[in-house]
Design an enzyme around this catalytic site. Structure first.
Site, PDB file in Angstrom:
ATOM      1  N   TRP A 102      34.878  44.629  36.836  1.00 48.61           N
ATOM      2  CA  TRP A 102      34.803  43.420  36.791  1.00 48.61           C
ATOM      3  C   TRP A 102      34.329  43.045  35.169  1.00 48.61           C
ATOM      4  CZ3 TRP A 102      39.681  43.220  38.247  1.00 48.61           C
ATOM      5  CH2 TRP A 102      39.442  43.499  39.713  1.00 48.61           C
ATOM      6  N   ASP A 172      31.970  34.786  35.471  1.00 47.14           N
ATOM      7  CA  ASP A 172      33.229  35.021  36.350  1.00 47.14           C
ATOM      8  C   ASP A 172      32.767  35.640  37.821  1.00 47.14           C
ATOM      9  OD1 ASP A 172      35.286  36.086  38.175  1.00 47.14           O
ATOM     10  OD2 ASP A 172      35.180  38.511  37.263  1.00 47.14           O
ATOM     11  N   LYS A 196      40.300  35.123  46.380  1.00 45.61           N
ATOM     12  CA  LYS A 196      38.734  35.621  47.086  1.00 45.61           C
ATOM     13  C   LYS A 196      38.345  34.617  48.157  1.00 45.61           C
ATOM     14  CE  LYS A 196      39.595  39.036  44.571  1.00 45.61           C
ATOM     15  NZ  LYS A 196      38.937  39.289  42.788  1.00 45.61           N
TER      16      LYS A 196
HETATM   17  C1  LIG Z   1      39.610  39.994  41.825  1.00 44.88           C
HETATM   18  C2  LIG Z   1      38.585  40.008  40.661  1.00 44.88           C
HETATM   19  C3  LIG Z   1      38.951  39.979  39.775  1.00 44.88           C
HETATM   20  C4  LIG Z   1      40.727  40.377  39.467  1.00 44.88           C
HETATM   21  O1  LIG Z   1      41.499  39.164  39.421  1.00 44.88           O
HETATM   22  P1  LIG Z   1      43.005  39.339  39.462  1.00 44.88           P
HETATM   23  O2  LIG Z   1      43.078  37.917  40.024  1.00 44.88           O
HETATM   24  O3  LIG Z   1      43.298  40.859  39.978  1.00 44.88           O
HETATM   25  O4  LIG Z   1      43.244  39.651  37.863  1.00 44.88           O
HETATM   26  C5  LIG Z   1      38.090  39.501  38.614  1.00 44.88           C
HETATM   27  N1  LIG Z   1      37.041  39.825  39.090  1.00 44.88           N
HETATM   28  C6  LIG Z   1      36.216  39.402  40.321  1.00 44.88           C
HETATM   29  C7  LIG Z   1      35.192  39.562  40.352  1.00 44.88           C
HETATM   30  C8  LIG Z   1      36.595  39.939  41.236  1.00 44.88           C
HETATM   31  O5  LIG Z   1      36.353  40.019  42.984  1.00 44.88           O
END
Ligand SMILES: *Cc1c(COP(=O)(O)O)cnc(C)c1O
Length: 360
Positions: A102, A172, A196
């Site tokens: 990521w 993030d 998540k």
């Molecule tokens: C799943 C995830 C993403 C990507 O998210 P999308 O909504 O699929 O674009 C980005 N960063 C982290 C840490 C993630 O777990």
């Protein structure tokens, strides 16, 4: 069919109470005479839904008044571009720590708009740890400093944040939001894709400090400018109404559990059960440096690929599903978001013990 123990990394389990509430309200929401899916985003009931969701999230995360909360589309991944487009506009530089897929994606998007300084990386050991940060490598002129708080794929998380001085720290929090206490005031911007720990896919939560809004690059598309959404309370265009509604119910559920602190205690208990077993086991092995272990995502392996495959197959039959590790890592990964009950992890560990006895 009965519900299984779903260890998916995302989209992942939602609290059963929330799903049942959605089911009850699905056809007719309150006294509106219609489903939330059929409602104008400018109607009174929806206004209450989105404002309520924001208020509860602010309360749960203790979000200071000088931060905006935005409900956007495009998933976590759109933020990889939106952040540089909006923030990388003074010195056209940013700092980043590479701790997995990521942050690599965030780096590659930011590189399109400016200069990216990689402060540290843990790629040398398949991202199995959080690297030590050498402050002399921080660029004091960076427009922001970027970290992935919890690495969903590799199962690592920061337990100590870098001190970036006046450089806004950006993070993030897709797979850590609402799972443990986060001090929002330490950051300039935080974002999370919902699927998540917050709700169904389709909404992305962005928490951004006021002074970082309104500085987007000239060519930034209107929809990718934080100001567009901040000025319109996330209603510039049609937002992902249904996903916001469900996220609001999840926020209420977290509050009913006693808030983030109480949920964190449960998450520490769950992670403890699994990691203690991994440390004792002579067959299963955790892949992450213990001090950097994530509470949410726990990757582990068996001695051979055949055993990995056998375990995943037998676990699935026993009702423990989505334990296959990310395609770039292999092995297994158990994601234990807020909605996973303690019992689910206890039963998984019982099953792992039995598997170990049978396969020694
Ligand atoms: C799943 C995830 C993403 C990507 O998210 P999308 O909504 O699929 O674009 C980005 N960063 C982290 C840490 C993630 O777990």
């Amino acid at each position: 069919m009965e519900r299984v123990y779903n260890f998916s990394a995302g989209p992942s389990m939602l609290p059963l109470e929330v799903l049942e509430k959605v089911q009850k309200e699905l056809v007719c929401y309150g006294d509106s005479g219609m489903s939330v899916m059929e409602m104008s985003h400018r109607s009174k009931p929806f206004e209450k839904i989105i404002q309520g969701a924001e208020a509860t999230l602010r309360e749960l995360m203790h979000i200071p008044d000088n931060y905006k909360v935005l409900f956007l589309q495009g998933g976590g991944s759109t933020q990889f571009a939106m952040i540089p487009l909006n923030l990388m506009n003074k010195n056209k530089k940013c700092d980043i720590v590479l701790t997995g897929q990521w942050s690599k994606k965030a780096k590659s998007e930011a590189s399109k708009y400016g200069k990216v300084n990689v402060v540290a990386s843990s790629e040398d050991k398949v991202f199995s740890y959080i690297p030590e940060l050498d402050k002399s490598k921080f660029d004091p002129e960076a427009d922001y400093f970027y970290i992935t708080y919890n690495n969903t794929i590799y199962g690592t998380r920061y337990t100590e944040l870098p001190d970036t001085g006046n450089v806004p720290l950006v993070t993030d929090i897709s797979s850590i939001i609402l799972s443990e206490e986060i001090d929002v005031s330490k950051f300039g911007l935080l974002f999370a894709g919902a699927q998540k720990n917050v709700g169904p896919a389709g909404v992305t939560v962005v928490i951004v400090r006021d002074d970082l809004i309104g500085n987007a690059m000239d060519f930034t598309p209107t929809m990718l400018d934080y100001k567009t959404h901040a000025d319109n309370d996330s209603l510039y265009n049609t937002p992902p109404c249904f996903a916001i509604y469900v996220a609001g119910l999840v926020f209420e559920w977290v509050k009913e559990q006693g808030g983030v602190k109480a949920v964190q205690a449960v998450n520490e208990k769950k992670a403890g059960i699994l990691y203690n077993f991994l440390d004792e086991s002579s067959l299963f092995k955790g892949t992450v440096v213990p001090k950097d272990r994530s509470l949410m995502n726990a990757p582990f392996i068996l001695p051979t690929e055949d055993l990995n495959a056998k375990f995943i197959k037998e676990a699935t039959s026993a009702g423990f599903v989505n334990l296959k590790g990310h395609r770039t890592v292999g092995g297994m990964r158990a994601s234990m978001y807020n909605a996973m009950p303690v019992e689910g992890v206890e039963k998984l560990v019982e099953f792992m013990k039995k598997f170990e006895m049978e396969n020694k």
